[in-house]
Design an enzyme around this catalytic site. Sequence first.
Site, short mmCIF file in Angstrom:
data_model
loop_
_atom_site.label_atom_id
_atom_site.label_comp_id
_atom_site.label_asym_id
_atom_site.label_seq_id
_atom_site.Cartn_x
_atom_site.Cartn_y
_atom_site.Cartn_z
N GLY A 17 0.82 -1.20 0.00
CA GLY A 17 0.00 0.00 0.00
C GLY A 17 0.85 1.26 0.00
O GLY A 17 1.95 1.29 -0.56
N LEU A 18 0.33 2.31 0.63
CA LEU A 18 1.01 3.61 0.71
C LEU A 18 1.29 4.18 -0.68
O LEU A 18 2.36 4.73 -0.93
CB LEU A 18 2.31 3.51 1.52
CG LEU A 18 2.16 3.15 3.00
CD1 LEU A 18 3.53 3.02 3.66
CD2 LEU A 18 1.33 4.18 3.74
N CYS A 19 0.34 3.99 -1.60
CA CYS A 19 0.50 4.55 -2.95
C CYS A 19 -0.78 5.29 -3.35
O CYS A 19 -1.26 5.16 -4.47
CB CYS A 19 0.86 3.47 -3.95
SG CYS A 19 -0.11 1.95 -3.87
N GLY A 20 -1.33 6.04 -2.42
CA GLY A 20 -2.51 6.85 -2.70
C GLY A 20 -3.72 5.99 -3.03
O GLY A 20 -3.94 4.94 -2.43
N TYR A 32 -4.22 4.33 -5.77
CA TYR A 32 -3.90 3.44 -6.90
C TYR A 32 -4.68 2.12 -6.83
O TYR A 32 -5.43 1.77 -7.74
CB TYR A 32 -2.39 3.18 -6.93
CG TYR A 32 -1.96 2.09 -7.88
CD1 TYR A 32 -1.99 2.28 -9.25
CD2 TYR A 32 -1.53 0.85 -7.41
CE1 TYR A 32 -1.60 1.28 -10.13
CE2 TYR A 32 -1.15 -0.16 -8.27
CZ TYR A 32 -1.18 0.06 -9.62
OH TYR A 32 -0.80 -0.95 -10.48
#
Length: 313
Positions: A108-111, A113
């Site tokens: 995760g941690l990709c907005g 997406y």
Amino acid sequence: MYGTRAALPQSEPDPYNTKTMAGQLKEVRNRIKSVQSTQQITKAMKMVSAAKLRRAQDAITQMRPYAQKLQEMLSNIISNIEGGMNLKLAEERPVEKVLLIVITSDRGLCGGYNANIVKLAKTTVAQKYADQFKKGKVTIWNIGKKGWESLTKAGYQTDAAFKDIYLNLSFEQVQAAAQAAMKAFENREFDAVEIVYSEFKNAATQRFVAEQFLPIPKAAGKPGGKKADFIFEPEKEQLIAELMPKILNTQLYKAVLDGNASEHGARMTAMDKASDNANELLKNLKISYNRARQAAITTELTEIVSGAAALQG
């Protein structure tokens, strides 16, 4: 007894509330340290994603023109074959059983997406395959753990056989998934196969698409246009039999590379915004800290003045 505070009984509250002020200062200091630590992490993650993005962007930039030309050529060939050939991978039949290959990331941690891809997969099922879904005839193969977790939790029929491809991303790994989909289509386990993924544009922009994989889509010809003229060498049947699987392998590999580059671009952008937000939060916290400190100093001065006035009195 040198001041008014010392003369107060212990049971009465401290009118200057110095303990509370000290606690507020400590709390703000701890929050500042916490935000600074988080900002260091977001900046490091941005740098890592930027380095990975350069490699992923180079890979998809080199692959895309080749894959697009192959797909265009295959679609034209399928569109211009008169008949008499048994093209199992191009066979159009009533859609009873559907396969969606959903490409997300492992982390995760990709907005937004992963959320956007999952949303598109759900929308595609709801708009195009609602009847098949009600009958339990929609299957989802996941490439990437995040999509598998979300869609499984949402109650979709998922298959985790290929979800770990990103752990060792290679053409051979993706080829295995493509060949499995082709074999299942030829065996009539599925009547339609679509790929749901993110098409990489640049670090800040991705285009989320649901693309037909099988049956092989025909080229959209212009009304009254001429048919493409192909000279086949070796024989038409032999050439197409060898060409179709190779082009389809390439198509899925391109989609996975698109997804890989999109993930790193989305994460780099998200971490950049997180770092900017941390700067803004630090600015506000430092203002709050300075105000609390000024209030504490004012209180101490008031105590000193009050004590001096009491002694003079």
